[in-house]
Design a protein around this motif. Structure first.
Motif, short mmCIF file in Angstrom:
data_model
loop_
_atom_site.label_atom_id
_atom_site.label_comp_id
_atom_site.label_asym_id
_atom_site.label_seq_id
_atom_site.Cartn_x
_atom_site.Cartn_y
_atom_site.Cartn_z
N HIS A 180 0.74 -1.27 0.16
CA HIS A 180 -0.08 -0.03 0.02
C HIS A 180 0.95 1.17 -0.20
N PHE A 181 0.40 2.28 -0.83
CA PHE A 181 1.05 3.44 -0.99
C PHE A 181 0.57 4.78 -0.74
N PRO A 182 1.17 5.68 -0.17
CA PRO A 182 0.41 6.91 0.23
C PRO A 182 -0.40 7.62 -0.83
N ARG A 183 -1.89 7.78 -0.67
CA ARG A 183 -2.79 8.24 -1.52
C ARG A 183 -2.86 9.68 -1.74
N THR A 184 -2.79 10.26 -2.85
CA THR A 184 -3.24 11.85 -3.09
C THR A 184 -4.68 11.69 -3.76
N ASP A 185 -5.50 12.28 -3.24
CA ASP A 185 -6.94 12.70 -3.73
C ASP A 185 -7.03 13.95 -4.56
N PRO A 186 -7.20 13.63 -6.10
CA PRO A 186 -7.57 14.88 -6.95
C PRO A 186 -8.70 15.62 -6.68
N VAL A 187 -8.86 16.94 -6.66
CA VAL A 187 -9.80 17.76 -6.62
C VAL A 187 -9.71 18.75 -7.31
N VAL A 188 -10.74 19.02 -8.26
CA VAL A 188 -10.93 20.14 -9.44
C VAL A 188 -11.60 21.41 -8.47
N ILE A 189 -10.80 22.30 -8.84
CA ILE A 189 -11.42 23.69 -8.35
C ILE A 189 -11.43 24.61 -9.25
N MET A 190 -12.48 25.44 -9.41
CA MET A 190 -12.72 25.95 -10.89
C MET A 190 -13.19 27.49 -10.81
N LEU A 191 -12.48 28.07 -11.50
CA LEU A 191 -13.04 29.61 -11.89
C LEU A 191 -14.05 29.82 -12.92
N ARG A 202 -20.39 29.01 -0.95
CA ARG A 202 -20.10 28.70 0.53
C ARG A 202 -20.76 27.49 0.99
N SER A 203 -19.54 26.56 1.81
CA SER A 203 -20.48 25.39 2.52
C SER A 203 -21.21 26.22 3.76
N PRO A 204 -22.13 25.10 4.12
CA PRO A 204 -22.72 25.41 5.43
C PRO A 204 -22.22 25.69 6.59
N TYR A 205 -21.09 25.00 6.74
CA TYR A 205 -19.98 25.04 7.99
C TYR A 205 -18.80 26.12 8.03
N TRP A 206 -18.99 27.04 7.15
CA TRP A 206 -17.77 28.10 6.87
C TRP A 206 -18.46 29.17 7.64
N PRO A 207 -17.20 29.98 8.31
CA PRO A 207 -17.40 31.12 8.91
C PRO A 207 -18.39 32.33 8.15
N GLU A 208 -18.98 32.80 8.72
CA GLU A 208 -19.89 34.02 8.04
C GLU A 208 -19.06 34.92 7.24
N GLY A 209 -19.56 35.06 5.83
CA GLY A 209 -18.95 36.08 4.98
C GLY A 209 -17.79 35.24 4.10
N MET A 210 -17.62 33.91 4.27
CA MET A 210 -16.63 33.17 3.89
C MET A 210 -17.07 32.59 2.24
N TYR A 211 -16.69 32.77 1.14
CA TYR A 211 -17.21 32.47 -0.01
C TYR A 211 -15.68 32.01 -0.81
N SER A 212 -15.86 31.03 -1.54
CA SER A 212 -14.88 30.54 -2.47
C SER A 212 -15.13 30.15 -3.76
N LEU A 213 -14.15 29.65 -4.59
CA LEU A 213 -14.52 28.90 -5.97
C LEU A 213 -15.33 27.50 -5.48
N LEU A 214 -15.97 27.16 -6.41
CA LEU A 214 -16.63 25.66 -6.29
C LEU A 214 -15.50 24.45 -6.56
N ALA A 215 -15.44 23.50 -5.71
CA ALA A 215 -14.48 22.57 -6.02
C ALA A 215 -15.23 21.23 -5.72
N GLY A 216 -14.62 20.10 -6.08
CA GLY A 216 -14.96 18.72 -5.66
C GLY A 216 -14.07 17.75 -6.12
N PHE A 217 -14.24 16.38 -5.74
CA PHE A 217 -13.36 15.26 -6.06
C PHE A 217 -13.56 14.68 -7.36
N LEU A 218 -12.61 14.33 -7.86
CA LEU A 218 -12.51 13.62 -9.22
C LEU A 218 -13.02 12.21 -8.94
N GLU A 219 -14.00 11.74 -9.75
CA GLU A 219 -14.48 10.30 -9.64
C GLU A 219 -13.61 9.48 -10.57
#
Length: 321
Positions: A180-191, A202-219
């Motif tokens: 078994h080898f160390p894994r790296t999980d690819p995530v796309v983040i997009m402008l 913004r995620s429901p769990y983020w501090p107030e006023g925090m927004y960012s680019l959308l992102a998600g794991f590659l399948e």
């Protein structure tokens, strides 16, 4: 044009000396070499000397603190001054008042008895922009390795206990010999842009006023470009046309590789997926300038050091091409 090698954790030219990991004699010699040093981590936090800048502490291999480790150090590579390792002393229990609480970002600092007062275990995200490129690369590498070991102590094939090999870069099952080898999980983040506007969420769990680019794991079986289109439609209901790769950033929280893309939206209507996003909005360049200046009435400045900040900053400066 933006240079993603300059993004935080983007790399410092470290010689990882991977050819030595499986050489037991070379590793034994490196561990006993007077010039070798070890970084120290406690529950994912690096031991750091704090000031205007932050510096990872490099301790001699015979330092008393390292004797608290349960497992052998992991090998990180070779610097000009000698070999560098990382040691995990997570079994150490600090004073109760120093323990972190369950918050979005752990800002507590733990002091090990006997060390100078400015030598502290600190959350990497709070200091990542104050580290040198070399320290940032070493910290990200070690933190990701320790995170992997913490949850891969048993074979995924047969369930038996696995053993650390290759100076921390491999685990081998003691029963079925699966490797078994160390894994790296690819995530796309997009402008994602439409004319003069960019899509933020913004995620429901983020501090107030925090927004960012959308992102998600590659399948599995998916190209990064397809993942960009799928994630944006799933989370915000926006269809995306052309997609272009921008650059990447290792992200050791716990072990992702952020793959940055730009994409052109085919429309502006938003339909939220509430499990994924609490809100998604289109923000103009003029508003984004306010956000970066810290004068926007509702949104805070993107977090420095993250690839989202780097992409948005270069978009504002017309440096992404």
């Amino acid at each position: 044009m933006s240079d993603f090698e300059n993004v935080t954790f983007g790399g410092s030219g470290l010689d990882r000396a991977a050819e030595l990991r499986g050489d037991a004699d070379a590793m034994a010699q490196a561990l006993s070499d007077d010039t070798s040093r070890s970084l120290v981590f406690w529950r994912g936090k690096p031991l750091t000397r704090l000031g205007d800048e932050a510096h990872l502490l490099r301790l001699p291999m015979d330092h008393e603190m390292l004797k608290r480790a349960i497992d052998a150090p992991v090998f990180l590579g070779r610097e000009d001054t000698g070999f560098v390792f990382a040691t995990d002393i997570s079994s150490w229990e600090p004073a109760a008042q120093d323990m972190p609480e369950a918050v979005f970002l752990d800002q507590t600092e733990q002091h090990f008895p006997g060390l100078p007062q400015d030598h502290l275990f600190v959350e990497l995200r709070t200091i990542m922009t104050r580290l040198s490129a070399r320290d940032a690369e070493l910290a990200a590498m070690a933190k990701s390795l320790f995170s992997w070991h913490a949850i891969h102590g048993f074979c995924a094939k047969c369930g038996a206990k696995s053993n650390v090999m290759q100076a921390g870069w491999q685990r081998v099952c003691g029963s079925c010999n699966a490797m078994h080898f160390p894994r790296t999980d690819p995530v796309v983040i997009m402008l994602i842009t439409h004319g003069n506007k960019v899509l933020l969420g913004r995620s429901p769990y983020w501090p107030e006023g925090m927004y960012s680019l959308l992102a998600g794991f590659l399948e599995p079986g998916e190209t990064p470009e397809a993942a960009v289109r799928r994630e944006v439609y799933e989370e915000a209901g926006v269809r995306v046309g052309s997609v272009r790769y921008l650059g990447s950033q290792p992200w050791a929280f716990p072990s992702s590789l952020m793959l940055g893309f730009s994409g052109e939206a085919l429309g502006t209507d938003i339909t939220l997926e509430p499990v994924e996003l609490e809100d998604a909005i289109w923000v103009s360049r003029e508003e984004m300038m306010q956000i970066f200046e810290g004068t926007h009435p509702k949104m805070r400045r993107p977090r420095s050091g993250a690839i989202a900040h780097y992409i948005l900053k270069n978009w504002l400066e017309d440096c992404l091409e």
